[in-house]
Structures are given as C-alpha cells and as structure tokens.
Enzyme design. Sequence first.
Site, short mmCIF file in Angstrom:
data_model
loop_
_atom_site.label_atom_id
_atom_site.label_comp_id
_atom_site.label_asym_id
_atom_site.label_seq_id
_atom_site.Cartn_x
_atom_site.Cartn_y
_atom_site.Cartn_z
N LYS A 196 1.48 4.37 -2.96
CA LYS A 196 1.61 5.48 -2.57
C LYS A 196 2.64 6.30 -2.88
CE LYS A 196 -1.56 5.02 1.51
NZ LYS A 196 -1.73 5.23 2.67
N ASP B 136 0.68 -1.17 0.09
CA ASP B 136 -0.11 0.00 0.10
C ASP B 136 0.83 1.13 -0.03
OD1 ASP B 136 -2.74 1.29 0.07
OD2 ASP B 136 -2.04 1.92 2.11
#
Length: 817
Positions: free
Chosen positions: A683, A679
């Site tokens: 980003k 994750d």
Amino acid sequence: MKVIKFGGTSVANPDSLSLVIDIINRSDEKQLVVVSALSGLTDLLSAMAKNASNSETNYKELLNIIEQRHKVLIDHFIPVTKQSEIISFLKAQINELEEILDSLFKLNELTSKSKSKILSFGEILSSNIIFKILKYNGNDIIFKDTREIIFKKTVNDREVVDDFLSKKKTISFLKKNKHKITLFPGFIASDVEGNTLTLGRGGSDLTASLLANYSDASQLEIWSDVSGMFTANPKLVSQATPIRKLSYQEAMELSHFGAKVLYPPTLQPLIKKGIPVNIKNTFDSNARGTRIDRKGSKKSDGQIVKGVSHIENVALVSLEGSGMIGIPGFSKRLFQTLSDKQINIIMITQASSEHSICIGVKLEDADLSKKLIDENFALEINLQKVEPAKIEKNMTNIAIVGDKMKEHQGISGKLFSSLGANNINIRAIAQGASERNISILIDKKNTQKALNTIHESFFEEQIKELNLFVTGVGNVGGKLLEQLFGQQDYLLKNLRLKIRVISISNSRKMILSENPINLETWKDSLENIGIKANREKFFNHIKKLNLRNSIFIDNTASEEIAEEYVSYLKNSIGVVTCNKIACASSFKNYNNLKKTARRFVTPFLFETNVGAALPIIDTLNNLIASGDKILEIQAILSGSLNYIFNNYKLDTTFKNIVQKAQKEGYTEPDPKIDLSGIDVARKILILGRESGFKLELDDITNNSFIPEEVLKSNNNDELYKSIDRNENHFRSILERAIKKNKRLKYVAELKNGKASVGLREIDENHSFYNLKGSDNIILFYTSRYKEQPLIVKGAGAGADVTAGGIFGDIIRIGKTQ
C-alpha cells in the site's frame, strides 16, 4: 383515395392476413392496395433459379413448399366448395414455374429475363389469392395486374421506370375504375414488348409510390412488421424507438444508409407531389408509426439528430500520392473508372491537400475497384506520382441524420468524443454542406458497440450503460453484487446510470452471458448453470461481445488475474480492482499499466488498493494534479492490523484475536499476508508511486514483528499453531507498550522518497493513538499542508466498505466516460 402497401410478413400466413383484411375493411376511403410476395418467397425463387441453372435438382422439392404455403391461405379463408377456380390458378402457375425451371436446368443458363419471370411468381400468386379471398368476403374489389400499367425502359444501359407511359396507362385505368378497392401485385412491371420485368429490391414499395403519384393519393401507407422507422436498428440497439416524424430528406438519408423499412427510390415519386407516407405495423395497428412529409417534425420537439443508420460489408479504397496535388482531373478519372463498371460509391472523402481520395464501396466491389483504378492510373503509378490503390475491408458505414443538425453546434464533436471514449477508431469522415448527414467508416467488429454508443449519446436522455464482468464473488464480490442490486433504481433515476452485470466468475465456475444477470438469484445461477471457470474464455467472451463501457472487476488477490490487466486495457476494457498485486508489482509493470490505460483512453482504477473505500488515492491524485507536492506521508493502512492491536489485551491471546479478525473478514484469506507487513508495504509502495517516486517493493523497509517460524508456516492451520507457540513473544510486545502508556499501531511512512512499515509504540498525543476498530488514517504533509497535515480517516477494512469502494470507482467511470 389512399394507397396501401402490405409487405411479405403481413401476408405470410392466415393470422397475419386476417389482420390485413381488418385494416383494409376499417377504411371508408377508396383504396389502391399493393401486396408483396409471401415472406421469404422472393429469396426462395431466386435460389431455385440459381440451382436449376446449375443443374441442381432440389428446386423440384421447393415447388411443393411454395404450393403448400399458398394453399394454406386458400384453405383458411375459402371453403373447399368455392376453391376450384383459385386452386386451378395456383396449379397452373406452379406448373408454368416448373417448366421455366426445367428449361434452365437443361440450358445451364440464367438470363436476366428468365430471372425476372421467375421472381414475378411470388407477387402474382399472393396478389391473385388475396384478391379472391377479399372478393369471397364480399368486398367491392377489382384486380389489376401492374404489368399492364407500370412499364420500364432502357436508358444508358440501365432499366428505369418509363414514367410517361406508366402514368398514362395508370390514369386511363383509374378513370374507368369505380370499385372501392383495387388490388395490385407489387414489384413487377413490363416493357412495351410485354416481357415481365421487376422493380428490384423494395420494388413493391416503389409500385405503391408510383400509384400514389399517378392517382394524386391523399397518402401512402406502408404496413410491415415494425412500428415505423427507428432511431437505430432495434436488432442491434435494444433502446431504439420509432421516430414519429421525418422529412422526406431525412427519410431518404436514413433509408440510403441501411434503414430497410423504406427503400430510397420509394420517396422520389412522393416528393414531387408532397404526398405523405405513414409507416405502420400490421401486428400493432394502433401504434403511431412514422409519418414522412415535407415538414418533418416541429422545431419545438427538440430532437436534433433523428436517427442512426448503417451499412455493413463496406470497403475503404484509397488513392494517394504527391502527383495528385494541384492537378485537375484525378477525381473525375477515378469516379468515371468506377461508374463505367456500374460500381456504386457509398461515400467520398478527400483531404484539402488533395494528396488523397478515399471512397467507400460495397465489399464485393472492392477488389474490382482496385484493379480498375490501378489500370487507369498505371502511368502515374509507374512514375511514382501516385501509389497503387489500397483496400481496407470489413468496414461499416455509419451515418447520423437530421435536418436540424446544421442549426446546432457540437453535433460532430459529440459524435466523435462518444466513440473516442470507447476507443472506436474512425477511419474516414464525410459531411455534406447541407449538414443533414455525418457519415463515418469504422471497423466492422465495432458496429454494435458504435451504434449503441452513438444512440446513447443522442437519444437516451444521457442514460449511460455500464457493462460489468466480475471475477471474484466471495466476501467482497458478493457484497458488491448485493450493493449493485440494491442501488439499481437510484442510479438510474438520480445519476442516469444503468449498470448491468453480464458475466461473473469465481475460482470454480463462471457464467458467460450476453444479457444482464439477475442479481437477486446470481448465486443459484452460478451454482446450477455455471460452467467450469477458465480465465482465457472469460476474457475472450468480453472481447467478443465488444460492449460499450465494458469494465472488468477484479475482487481477488490473484497474481495470475493481475497479470491479465494489460490485455483488458489494450482491448478498451476498463479495469477496477481491489487486488494490490498489479500496482505493487515491478515498477515497469505498474508504469506500463498506467501508460496503456492512457494510450487506449481506458479507465484503470484501484482506489480500494489503499484504505478500502476511503478516498486516499483520489485525494493524493487531486493534490498532485493541482500542483501540490508530497513531502511526507504517515499512515495506518491496515484495517486488519489496527483491529488486531486495538483488541489484543492481556486477557486475550494473539491467536484468538487474529482468528476473530479473519472470521470478521478483516484479513486476507491468508492472514500471514497482513501479519507479515507485506500488505501494508504494498500500500505505501502504491502511494509512493502515485506520489511520483520510482519505487520497488524491495525498497520498502519492513520492520517485521512476526517470528520467523510464523512467517514460514505453509497453511492457516500451521499459522495458528505457530502463533500459539509464540504467544509469549507477542505478549511481551504488548506489555512493553502498556508500561510506557502507549498503544501499538502498525505504521507506514513515506519521506524523502524512502518508505518503511513496522509496528510502533504510539503515545497519547499522536493522531494515531485513538484510532478505533479497523479504521485507517493517513496524514498528507505537502507544500500546502506543512504544519497541519491533510487527514483522511475512516473504516479501512471489511467486505462491505471494500465493495463500496469498488462501487465508487464504477460510478466514477460512469460519470466521466
């Protein structure tokens, strides 16, 4: 003296006719009253004539319907003991109509004379019955058949009103007439030989207008089922409002472009003598309606554009070629060719280069127009001086109208920019030197969208309407709908934004609505009336509605949904998403999404992909747009991991803290996505791409702290069991950091175009050391911020703040669209 005309809906049934009688009795003036046929009867008679001439017998059944509709009026207003005369008249007329239809049935032929005779029965029946009703009620009234005073003649193969004879006959009658009320059938006329003729569509309005002219009336009142002429068609534009005042010219323009409350020929007899027209609503007689006169509205009222009108089912016919340049006579030949066949040209536009001429015609005239043009220009086509005529069908002609447009700059710019912002392509433009009218042709499928967009721009005090289609209504999506509901009044009052949620979907069910969903009861509605979720149907529903400022909201983590973004953008549907998968997919796909959004001038916002509601991507974009250069980014971008390591202590277990983070809504539904670092990698990948670097996810160095066993778990139960088995591994990482007086932080870094993510031990002098809870922090080192970075810090996880970030993107679209 005034002239009053009542339309078909006003006399259609006993209830409406009672209102008509009240309106007539309310006035003390001498009145000339014109009535139409009962609503729908003219079309019915036309269909019966066609059917009879085609040897179809169903016209017999319709005769009884016509008789019964009129008898209902008689029975309601006149006692049975007083009905004999009017019932005999009704029977006689129905018998005569049947005889004419029977003859058509035998002859298999429908002449214009026969059709006019059949259509006349509508007004003959309604006017005679209404006259008898008014007379029975004690009114001082006389009946006059307009076929005795309104005449037509033939000029250049066209029937036109014989103004001289009609005026003479009318004045002669009115001089002798002493009654307070005179009732006339509208629509019908005759020729000097006594043949019954009609005045065409809207003919009753014209009858009233001619009588107003010949009688020097003080005013003409037209009563229908609407409260005047509207700023747009209220059936297509819900925010349309009645126009209080119009000039004759403005009303003429609007009526020509499809405002069916008034037909263009109606105004011509009134303009000559300056007789005002008041358009009123029979069913709301106290409404102000619309007044039409020489002056129109005052300059002080501030309304520049008075109305938006449109004509559907238009075709654009184009003639072009280099052989037209500088050669006189092409336009004349083109127009003459069509005029000879009585094809009406709705709109004309020609480039100053004289290379092409474009005309708008009715759709039913398009193929004949092309055939005639190609035949007339056959020589030039063979010599390749011009190309064969081209047709673009299924177009709509839209016009904005206003006398004051010529006195103000920027009207056309505002029109074009508002349509462009909604990706509505304009195929042709025309504007006269008077600047009273700007006309455009667009694709018919965009009609309602264009009308609402234009109306919003010119009439709705700059209130912008956003239409949302939300998928994913769990933690984040549910909070978003809650926030939207709570802020509706504030947004409307302070930001002039009207946000409507039209459709919602979760993985099981969806609501495909055409109207706003009640955000107070959406959960019950989805459960009780929702249909089975289907991504294709959801997309097609949005596409079919074709609403202006449509925005697709993705609150999921679905790869399948992320792959649909490009289809939404290509159809001018904005996308707002917290789903990182699309922007963290292949660089080719990411770049294609950005290019598609620019190409179709459609918003694509994903601020919540990084830092939830924190303005990280927006800040980065502003730095780059202002000419700054990104040198390095250091960041804590996982609110869930920051929460986990801020709360993981020696007296707790790693498993318990991860479970708590999931329960609080800080992690993804699958916590492994957070724990694996994927994750955070996505980003920093997105930030790297937004910084201008061509990066793939595989380019991100992921220094994982998670044992392989944990990463290979197949579900959350397995995940937590494997975490529990590896507690010693996690505890050793924690103890090592504590011994060094450092804290554990999961850090993302971008430097020199290379990116990495991993768990680090942070000492007490670093900006990351005291970052609390689930907060995020990002340090931008740029050409301008070399020594002291630009810092963005705050809550970076949780359903509430993520929903707030999505809400912020929606508002950003509303303020810029």
